[in-house]
Design an enzyme around this catalytic site. Structure first.
Site, PDB file in Angstrom:
ATOM      1  N   ARG A 131       0.865  -1.182   0.000  1.00  0.00           N
ATOM      2  CA  ARG A 131       0.000   0.000   0.000  1.00  0.00           C
ATOM      3  C   ARG A 131       0.899   1.228   0.000  1.00  0.00           C
ATOM      4  O   ARG A 131       2.063   1.168   0.416  1.00  0.00           O
ATOM      5  CB  ARG A 131      -0.891   0.029   1.241  1.00  0.00           C
ATOM      6  CG  ARG A 131      -1.834  -1.160   1.388  1.00  0.00           C
ATOM      7  CD  ARG A 131      -2.633  -1.017   2.680  1.00  0.00           C
ATOM      8  NE  ARG A 131      -3.597  -2.099   2.865  1.00  0.00           N
ATOM      9  CZ  ARG A 131      -3.348  -3.205   3.550  1.00  0.00           C
ATOM     10  NH1 ARG A 131      -2.152  -3.374   4.117  1.00  0.00           N
ATOM     11  NH2 ARG A 131      -4.269  -4.142   3.694  1.00  0.00           N
ATOM     12  N   LYS A 138      -1.487  -1.898   7.586  1.00  0.00           N
ATOM     13  CA  LYS A 138      -2.644  -1.050   7.860  1.00  0.00           C
ATOM     14  C   LYS A 138      -3.226  -1.325   9.237  1.00  0.00           C
ATOM     15  O   LYS A 138      -3.719  -0.420   9.916  1.00  0.00           O
ATOM     16  CB  LYS A 138      -3.709  -1.290   6.778  1.00  0.00           C
ATOM     17  CG  LYS A 138      -4.964  -0.466   6.901  1.00  0.00           C
ATOM     18  CD  LYS A 138      -5.911  -0.791   5.753  1.00  0.00           C
ATOM     19  CE  LYS A 138      -7.204  -0.016   5.851  1.00  0.00           C
ATOM     20  NZ  LYS A 138      -8.132  -0.359   4.750  1.00  0.00           N
ATOM     21  N   HIS A 147      -2.760   1.905  -5.719  1.00  0.00           N
ATOM     22  CA  HIS A 147      -3.501   0.705  -5.328  1.00  0.00           C
ATOM     23  C   HIS A 147      -3.747  -0.208  -6.532  1.00  0.00           C
ATOM     24  O   HIS A 147      -3.863  -1.426  -6.365  1.00  0.00           O
ATOM     25  CB  HIS A 147      -4.837   1.090  -4.686  1.00  0.00           C
ATOM     26  CG  HIS A 147      -5.297   0.102  -3.664  1.00  0.00           C
ATOM     27  ND1 HIS A 147      -4.668  -0.072  -2.444  1.00  0.00           N
ATOM     28  CD2 HIS A 147      -6.311  -0.800  -3.682  1.00  0.00           C
ATOM     29  CE1 HIS A 147      -5.287  -1.019  -1.761  1.00  0.00           C
ATOM     30  NE2 HIS A 147      -6.286  -1.477  -2.487  1.00  0.00           N
ATOM     31  N   ARG A 180      -0.855  -2.401  -6.776  1.00  0.00           N
ATOM     32  CA  ARG A 180      -1.009  -3.476  -5.774  1.00  0.00           C
ATOM     33  C   ARG A 180      -1.911  -4.577  -6.330  1.00  0.00           C
ATOM     34  O   ARG A 180      -1.604  -5.772  -6.208  1.00  0.00           O
ATOM     35  CB  ARG A 180      -1.608  -2.880  -4.504  1.00  0.00           C
ATOM     36  CG  ARG A 180      -1.950  -3.874  -3.393  1.00  0.00           C
ATOM     37  CD  ARG A 180      -2.409  -3.081  -2.168  1.00  0.00           C
ATOM     38  NE  ARG A 180      -3.099  -3.866  -1.164  1.00  0.00           N
ATOM     39  CZ  ARG A 180      -2.510  -4.555  -0.194  1.00  0.00           C
ATOM     40  NH1 ARG A 180      -1.192  -4.584  -0.124  1.00  0.00           N
ATOM     41  NH2 ARG A 180      -3.221  -5.221   0.699  1.00  0.00           N
ATOM     42  N   HIS A 233      -3.052  -9.597   4.250  1.00  0.00           N
ATOM     43  CA  HIS A 233      -4.429  -9.793   4.690  1.00  0.00           C
ATOM     44  C   HIS A 233      -4.497 -10.886   5.750  1.00  0.00           C
ATOM     45  O   HIS A 233      -3.716 -11.840   5.717  1.00  0.00           O
ATOM     46  CB  HIS A 233      -5.320 -10.187   3.507  1.00  0.00           C
ATOM     47  CG  HIS A 233      -5.527  -9.084   2.523  1.00  0.00           C
ATOM     48  ND1 HIS A 233      -5.803  -9.312   1.184  1.00  0.00           N
ATOM     49  CD2 HIS A 233      -5.496  -7.730   2.659  1.00  0.00           C
ATOM     50  CE1 HIS A 233      -5.940  -8.162   0.557  1.00  0.00           C
ATOM     51  NE2 HIS A 233      -5.752  -7.194   1.428  1.00  0.00           N
ATOM     52  N   TYR A 255      -9.325 -11.585  -7.245  1.00  0.00           N
ATOM     53  CA  TYR A 255      -8.282 -11.934  -8.210  1.00  0.00           C
ATOM     54  C   TYR A 255      -8.572 -13.254  -8.909  1.00  0.00           C
ATOM     55  O   TYR A 255      -8.099 -13.487 -10.026  1.00  0.00           O
ATOM     56  CB  TYR A 255      -6.914 -11.960  -7.511  1.00  0.00           C
ATOM     57  CG  TYR A 255      -6.662 -10.688  -6.739  1.00  0.00           C
ATOM     58  CD1 TYR A 255      -6.629  -9.464  -7.401  1.00  0.00           C
ATOM     59  CD2 TYR A 255      -6.533 -10.696  -5.360  1.00  0.00           C
ATOM     60  CE1 TYR A 255      -6.439  -8.281  -6.704  1.00  0.00           C
ATOM     61  CE2 TYR A 255      -6.350  -9.523  -4.649  1.00  0.00           C
ATOM     62  CZ  TYR A 255      -6.311  -8.317  -5.328  1.00  0.00           C
ATOM     63  OH  TYR A 255      -6.144  -7.149  -4.638  1.00  0.00           O
TER      64      TYR A 255
END
Length: 351
Positions: free
Chosen positions: A205, A229, A301, A304, A327, A336
Protein backbone atom coordinates in the site's frame (compact mmCIF):
# COMPACT_ATOMS: atom_id res chain seq x y z
CA UNK A 1 5.93 7.42 11.52
CA UNK A 2 7.45 10.71 12.72
CA UNK A 3 5.50 12.59 10.07
CA UNK A 4 2.18 11.04 11.13
CA UNK A 5 3.00 11.56 14.80
CA UNK A 6 3.61 15.24 14.17
CA UNK A 7 0.36 15.66 12.25
CA UNK A 8 -1.62 13.68 14.82
CA UNK A 9 -0.22 15.74 17.68
CA UNK A 10 -1.42 18.93 15.99
CA UNK A 11 -4.87 17.53 15.22
CA UNK A 12 -5.46 16.04 18.63
CA UNK A 13 -4.87 19.41 20.29
CA UNK A 14 -8.08 20.68 18.66
CA UNK A 15 -10.21 17.80 19.90
CA UNK A 16 -12.50 17.43 22.94
CA UNK A 17 -11.32 15.18 25.78
CA UNK A 18 -13.47 12.23 24.68
CA UNK A 19 -11.87 12.16 21.21
CA UNK A 20 -8.48 12.18 22.93
CA UNK A 21 -9.66 9.20 24.99
CA UNK A 22 -10.80 7.46 21.82
CA UNK A 23 -7.43 8.18 20.19
CA UNK A 24 -5.52 6.71 23.15
CA UNK A 25 -7.75 3.64 23.13
CA UNK A 26 -7.11 2.96 19.46
CA UNK A 27 -3.39 3.56 19.80
CA UNK A 28 -3.41 0.92 22.54
CA UNK A 29 -5.27 -1.41 20.13
CA UNK A 30 -2.44 -0.94 17.58
CA UNK A 31 -4.44 1.01 14.99
CA UNK A 32 -2.10 2.38 12.34
CA UNK A 33 -1.17 6.05 12.55
CA UNK A 34 -2.36 6.68 9.00
CA UNK A 35 -5.82 5.28 9.86
CA UNK A 36 -6.08 7.38 13.02
CA UNK A 37 -4.99 10.47 11.11
CA UNK A 38 -7.77 9.97 8.55
CA UNK A 39 -10.29 9.44 11.36
CA UNK A 40 -9.30 12.69 13.08
CA UNK A 41 -9.57 14.58 9.79
CA UNK A 42 -13.14 13.28 9.43
CA UNK A 43 -14.00 14.30 13.00
CA UNK A 44 -12.64 17.78 12.41
CA UNK A 45 -14.70 18.08 9.21
CA UNK A 46 -17.88 16.94 11.00
CA UNK A 47 -17.36 19.04 14.12
CA UNK A 48 -16.57 22.18 12.12
CA UNK A 49 -19.72 21.66 10.07
CA UNK A 50 -21.78 21.49 13.26
CA UNK A 51 -20.24 24.77 14.44
CA UNK A 52 -20.55 26.56 11.07
CA UNK A 53 -24.23 25.62 10.82
CA UNK A 54 -24.90 26.60 14.45
CA UNK A 55 -26.36 23.24 15.32
CA UNK A 56 -24.56 23.40 18.66
CA UNK A 57 -23.58 26.26 20.99
CA UNK A 58 -19.85 25.57 20.90
CA UNK A 59 -17.66 27.89 18.84
CA UNK A 60 -14.52 25.79 19.01
CA UNK A 61 -14.16 22.07 18.33
CA UNK A 62 -12.66 21.40 21.76
CA UNK A 63 -15.79 22.92 23.35
CA UNK A 64 -18.20 20.41 21.79
CA UNK A 65 -19.74 18.39 24.60
CA UNK A 66 -20.83 14.79 24.84
CA UNK A 67 -24.37 16.07 25.25
CA UNK A 68 -24.06 17.91 21.93
CA UNK A 69 -23.26 14.65 20.16
CA UNK A 70 -25.79 12.56 22.04
CA UNK A 71 -28.68 14.94 21.33
CA UNK A 72 -27.99 15.38 17.61
CA UNK A 73 -31.04 14.37 15.58
CA UNK A 74 -30.63 11.89 12.76
CA UNK A 75 -31.70 14.48 10.19
CA UNK A 76 -28.71 16.71 11.04
CA UNK A 77 -26.25 13.90 10.36
CA UNK A 78 -28.00 13.08 7.10
CA UNK A 79 -27.80 16.79 6.20
CA UNK A 80 -24.04 16.68 6.82
CA UNK A 81 -23.64 13.67 4.52
CA UNK A 82 -25.74 15.32 1.82
CA UNK A 83 -23.66 18.50 2.02
CA UNK A 84 -20.43 16.53 1.95
CA UNK A 85 -21.64 14.66 -1.13
CA UNK A 86 -22.45 17.98 -2.84
CA UNK A 87 -18.96 19.31 -2.10
CA UNK A 88 -17.34 16.19 -3.50
CA UNK A 89 -19.52 16.27 -6.59
CA UNK A 90 -18.68 19.94 -7.21
CA UNK A 91 -14.98 19.12 -7.18
CA UNK A 92 -15.37 16.02 -9.35
CA UNK A 93 -18.77 15.53 -11.03
CA UNK A 94 -17.60 12.37 -12.82
CA UNK A 95 -17.44 10.33 -9.63
CA UNK A 96 -20.33 9.28 -7.39
CA UNK A 97 -17.97 9.44 -4.33
CA UNK A 98 -19.87 6.68 -2.54
CA UNK A 99 -16.72 5.08 -1.14
CA UNK A 100 -15.51 8.43 0.25
CA UNK A 101 -18.84 8.97 1.98
CA UNK A 102 -18.80 5.41 3.33
CA UNK A 103 -15.36 5.99 4.85
CA UNK A 104 -16.49 9.25 6.45
CA UNK A 105 -19.58 7.62 7.94
CA UNK A 106 -17.60 4.58 9.12
CA UNK A 107 -15.17 6.80 11.02
CA UNK A 108 -18.04 8.63 12.74
CA UNK A 109 -19.78 5.37 13.57
CA UNK A 110 -16.55 4.15 15.14
CA UNK A 111 -16.37 7.19 17.40
CA UNK A 112 -20.01 6.93 18.48
CA UNK A 113 -19.66 3.19 19.07
CA UNK A 114 -16.71 3.88 21.36
CA UNK A 115 -18.61 6.59 23.26
CA UNK A 116 -21.74 4.40 23.69
CA UNK A 117 -20.25 0.95 24.22
CA UNK A 118 -16.51 1.01 24.93
CA UNK A 119 -15.83 4.16 26.96
CA UNK A 120 -15.96 4.35 30.74
CA UNK A 121 -16.31 7.36 33.04
CA UNK A 122 -15.32 7.58 36.70
CA UNK A 123 -18.54 5.75 37.64
CA UNK A 124 -17.98 2.91 35.21
CA UNK A 125 -20.66 4.14 32.80
CA UNK A 126 -20.38 4.80 29.07
CA UNK A 127 -19.95 8.42 28.00
CA UNK A 128 -23.27 8.46 26.11
CA UNK A 129 -26.38 6.28 26.02
CA UNK A 130 -27.96 7.29 22.71
CA UNK A 131 -25.97 6.28 19.61
CA UNK A 132 -27.70 8.14 16.80
CA UNK A 133 -25.04 7.03 14.30
CA UNK A 134 -26.31 3.46 14.53
CA UNK A 135 -29.47 4.69 12.78
CA UNK A 136 -27.65 6.31 9.86
CA UNK A 137 -26.66 4.24 6.85
CA UNK A 138 -25.63 4.72 3.26
CA UNK A 139 -26.73 2.33 0.58
CA UNK A 140 -23.78 0.26 -0.51
CA UNK A 141 -23.07 -0.12 -4.20
CA UNK A 142 -23.95 -3.69 -5.03
CA UNK A 143 -21.57 -5.17 -7.57
CA UNK A 144 -20.66 -8.77 -8.14
CA UNK A 145 -17.05 -9.88 -8.03
CA UNK A 146 -17.29 -10.58 -11.76
CA UNK A 147 -18.39 -6.98 -12.41
CA UNK A 148 -15.60 -5.56 -10.23
CA UNK A 149 -13.03 -7.82 -11.89
CA UNK A 150 -14.11 -6.78 -15.39
CA UNK A 151 -13.92 -3.10 -14.39
CA UNK A 152 -10.50 -3.59 -12.83
CA UNK A 153 -8.84 -5.73 -15.49
CA UNK A 154 -8.23 -2.91 -17.98
CA UNK A 155 -6.41 -0.92 -15.29
CA UNK A 156 -3.89 -3.63 -14.53
CA UNK A 157 -0.48 -4.13 -16.13
CA UNK A 158 -0.67 -7.89 -16.64
CA UNK A 159 1.51 -10.26 -18.62
CA UNK A 160 4.48 -8.48 -20.16
CA UNK A 161 2.95 -5.06 -19.46
CA UNK A 162 4.61 -4.87 -16.04
CA UNK A 163 8.07 -4.94 -17.55
CA UNK A 164 6.93 -2.97 -20.61
CA UNK A 165 5.73 -0.20 -18.30
CA UNK A 166 9.04 0.02 -16.45
CA UNK A 167 10.97 -0.09 -19.73
CA UNK A 168 8.78 2.71 -21.13
CA UNK A 169 9.56 4.96 -18.15
CA UNK A 170 13.26 4.14 -18.39
CA UNK A 171 13.71 4.53 -22.16
CA UNK A 172 10.79 6.34 -23.81
CA UNK A 173 8.95 8.63 -21.39
CA UNK A 174 11.47 11.46 -21.75
CA UNK A 175 10.87 11.73 -25.52
CA UNK A 176 7.63 13.66 -25.02
CA UNK A 177 9.08 16.16 -22.52
CA UNK A 178 10.34 19.69 -22.91
CA UNK A 179 13.98 20.35 -22.01
CA UNK A 180 12.94 21.83 -18.66
CA UNK A 181 10.71 18.85 -17.88
CA UNK A 182 13.47 16.46 -18.89
CA UNK A 183 15.88 18.02 -16.38
CA UNK A 184 13.42 17.34 -13.57
CA UNK A 185 12.72 13.83 -14.88
CA UNK A 186 16.42 12.94 -15.03
CA UNK A 187 16.95 14.16 -11.47
CA UNK A 188 14.31 11.80 -10.09
CA UNK A 189 14.35 9.03 -12.71
CA UNK A 190 16.10 6.37 -10.62
CA UNK A 191 13.95 7.10 -7.57
CA UNK A 192 10.72 7.04 -9.56
CA UNK A 193 11.59 3.75 -11.26
CA UNK A 194 12.50 2.24 -7.89
CA UNK A 195 9.11 3.27 -6.47
CA UNK A 196 7.17 1.94 -9.46
CA UNK A 197 9.06 -1.35 -9.50
CA UNK A 198 8.66 -1.81 -5.75
CA UNK A 199 4.89 -1.37 -5.97
CA UNK A 200 4.72 -3.88 -8.82
CA UNK A 201 7.08 -6.35 -7.16
CA UNK A 202 5.70 -6.29 -3.62
CA UNK A 203 2.05 -5.19 -3.65
CA UNK A 204 2.59 -2.62 -0.89
CA UNK A 205 0.00 0.00 0.00
CA UNK A 206 1.16 3.57 -0.48
CA UNK A 207 1.21 4.20 3.28
CA UNK A 208 3.41 1.13 3.71
CA UNK A 209 5.84 2.08 0.96
CA UNK A 210 6.42 5.66 2.07
CA UNK A 211 7.06 4.57 5.68
CA UNK A 212 9.89 2.12 4.82
CA UNK A 213 13.21 3.11 6.42
CA UNK A 214 16.71 2.13 5.32
CA UNK A 215 17.27 -0.17 8.29
CA UNK A 216 14.11 -2.12 7.43
CA UNK A 217 15.14 -2.69 3.81
CA UNK A 218 17.40 -5.56 2.73
CA UNK A 219 18.39 -5.35 -0.92
CA UNK A 220 20.43 -8.57 -0.80
CA UNK A 221 17.61 -10.74 0.51
CA UNK A 222 14.93 -8.71 -1.29
CA UNK A 223 12.88 -8.29 1.85
CA UNK A 224 11.64 -5.38 3.91
CA UNK A 225 9.78 -4.85 7.14
CA UNK A 226 6.73 -2.58 7.06
CA UNK A 227 3.91 -1.39 9.28
CA UNK A 228 0.69 -2.85 7.91
CA UNK A 229 -2.64 -1.05 7.86
CA UNK A 230 -3.78 -2.99 10.92
CA UNK A 231 -0.83 -1.72 12.95
CA UNK A 232 1.19 -4.95 12.64
CA UNK A 233 4.88 -5.15 11.71
CA UNK A 234 5.33 -7.53 8.78
CA UNK A 235 8.11 -8.90 6.59
CA UNK A 236 7.45 -8.53 2.86
CA UNK A 237 9.26 -10.25 -0.01
CA UNK A 238 10.14 -8.44 -3.26
CA UNK A 239 10.13 -10.01 -6.73
CA UNK A 240 13.66 -10.07 -8.24
CA UNK A 241 12.73 -8.02 -11.32
CA UNK A 242 12.73 -4.90 -9.14
CA UNK A 243 16.28 -5.39 -7.86
CA UNK A 244 18.16 -3.52 -10.66
CA UNK A 245 15.87 -0.49 -10.27
CA UNK A 246 16.28 -0.48 -6.50
CA UNK A 247 20.07 -0.84 -6.76
CA UNK A 248 20.26 2.05 -9.23
CA UNK A 249 18.34 4.26 -6.84
CA UNK A 250 20.45 3.30 -3.83
CA UNK A 251 23.61 4.12 -5.80
CA UNK A 252 22.52 7.76 -6.24
CA UNK A 253 20.40 8.25 -3.11
CA UNK A 254 23.00 10.06 -1.00
CA UNK A 255 24.45 12.19 -3.79
CA UNK A 256 21.11 13.15 -5.35
CA UNK A 257 19.25 13.67 -2.07
CA UNK A 258 21.92 14.69 0.45
CA UNK A 259 20.81 14.03 4.01
CA UNK A 260 22.29 13.85 7.51
CA UNK A 261 23.32 10.42 8.68
CA UNK A 262 20.29 10.09 10.93
CA UNK A 263 17.75 10.50 8.09
CA UNK A 264 16.31 7.04 7.69
CA UNK A 265 13.57 7.11 4.99
CA UNK A 266 14.23 4.86 2.02
CA UNK A 267 12.56 7.20 -0.46
CA UNK A 268 13.41 10.88 -0.37
CA UNK A 269 12.34 14.03 -2.15
CA UNK A 270 13.80 17.52 -2.36
CA UNK A 271 11.58 19.92 -0.40
CA UNK A 272 12.45 23.55 0.44
CA UNK A 273 16.12 23.08 -0.40
CA UNK A 274 16.53 19.97 1.71
CA UNK A 275 15.81 16.25 1.51
CA UNK A 276 12.90 14.72 3.41
CA UNK A 277 10.72 11.62 3.38
CA UNK A 278 8.67 11.53 0.18
CA UNK A 279 4.98 12.26 0.72
CA UNK A 280 1.97 10.16 -0.23
CA UNK A 281 0.83 12.95 -2.55
CA UNK A 282 4.15 12.94 -4.44
CA UNK A 283 4.09 9.16 -4.77
CA UNK A 284 0.54 9.30 -6.17
CA UNK A 285 1.57 11.92 -8.72
CA UNK A 286 4.51 9.77 -9.80
CA UNK A 287 2.26 6.77 -10.45
CA UNK A 288 -0.44 8.91 -12.09
CA UNK A 289 1.79 10.66 -14.62
CA UNK A 290 3.81 7.67 -15.78
CA UNK A 291 0.84 5.32 -16.05
CA UNK A 292 -1.18 7.92 -17.98
CA UNK A 293 1.65 8.34 -20.47
CA UNK A 294 2.03 4.58 -20.88
CA UNK A 295 -1.54 3.27 -20.99
CA UNK A 296 -4.14 4.61 -18.55
CA UNK A 297 -3.94 6.74 -15.42
CA UNK A 298 -3.97 4.49 -12.36
CA UNK A 299 -3.40 4.79 -8.63
CA UNK A 300 -0.76 3.07 -6.48
CA UNK A 301 -3.50 0.71 -5.33
CA UNK A 302 -3.97 -0.47 -8.93
CA UNK A 303 -0.29 -1.49 -8.95
CA UNK A 304 -1.01 -3.48 -5.77
CA UNK A 305 -3.90 -5.17 -7.61
CA UNK A 306 -1.53 -5.88 -10.51
CA UNK A 307 0.95 -7.71 -8.30
CA UNK A 308 -1.84 -9.68 -6.60
CA UNK A 309 -3.38 -10.75 -9.91
CA UNK A 310 -0.05 -11.77 -11.44
CA UNK A 311 0.87 -13.70 -8.29
CA UNK A 312 -2.43 -15.59 -8.36
CA UNK A 313 -1.94 -16.39 -12.06
CA UNK A 314 1.39 -18.03 -11.20
CA UNK A 315 0.44 -19.80 -7.95
CA UNK A 316 -3.37 -20.30 -8.11
CA UNK A 317 -3.15 -19.86 -4.34
CA UNK A 318 -5.28 -17.31 -2.51
CA UNK A 319 -3.28 -18.09 0.64
CA UNK A 320 -0.02 -17.02 -1.00
CA UNK A 321 -1.61 -13.82 -2.32
CA UNK A 322 -3.22 -12.93 1.01
CA UNK A 323 0.11 -13.50 2.79
CA UNK A 324 1.96 -11.24 0.35
CA UNK A 325 -0.66 -8.48 0.68
CA UNK A 326 -0.79 -8.71 4.45
CA UNK A 327 -4.43 -9.79 4.69
CA UNK A 328 -5.60 -11.76 7.70
CA UNK A 329 -7.83 -14.02 5.56
CA UNK A 330 -8.23 -15.09 1.94
CA UNK A 331 -11.67 -13.47 1.55
CA UNK A 332 -10.19 -10.23 0.22
CA UNK A 333 -8.39 -12.14 -2.54
CA UNK A 334 -11.57 -13.59 -4.09
CA UNK A 335 -11.50 -10.72 -6.58
CA UNK A 336 -8.28 -11.93 -8.21
CA UNK A 337 -9.72 -15.37 -8.93
CA UNK A 338 -12.35 -13.68 -11.11
CA UNK A 339 -9.81 -11.58 -12.99
CA UNK A 340 -7.81 -14.65 -13.92
CA UNK A 341 -10.76 -17.00 -14.45
CA UNK A 342 -10.71 -18.21 -18.06
CA UNK A 343 -12.83 -21.31 -17.54
CA UNK A 344 -16.13 -19.49 -18.09
CA UNK A 345 -14.92 -17.86 -21.30
CA UNK A 346 -13.58 -21.17 -22.58
CA UNK A 347 -16.90 -22.87 -21.84
CA UNK A 348 -18.90 -20.17 -23.61
CA UNK A 349 -16.64 -20.40 -26.67
CA UNK A 350 -17.55 -24.08 -26.96
CA UNK A 351 -21.29 -23.48 -27.13
Amino acid sequence: MENYNSKLNELIKEMPFYVKDYYRSKRASAYSLSTLYRYLLEYRRFFQWLIDNRLIKARKIEEITLSDLEKLPKKDIEAFLMRFREELFTKNPNNDHQSTLQRALASLKGLYRYLADESEDENGNSYIERNVMSRVNLKKKEKTLAYRAAHLEDRLFLGTETNDFLKFVKEDYHKSLSKRQEVSFNKNKERDLAILSLFLASGLRISELDSVDMDNFNIENLTMRVWRKEGLFDSVSIAPFAKPYLENYLSIRKSRYPTPEDVEPLFLAWYAKKSARISNATISKIVNKYSAAFKIRVTPHMLRHTLATRLYQVTSSQLVVSHQLGHSSTQATDLYTHITNTELKDALNKL
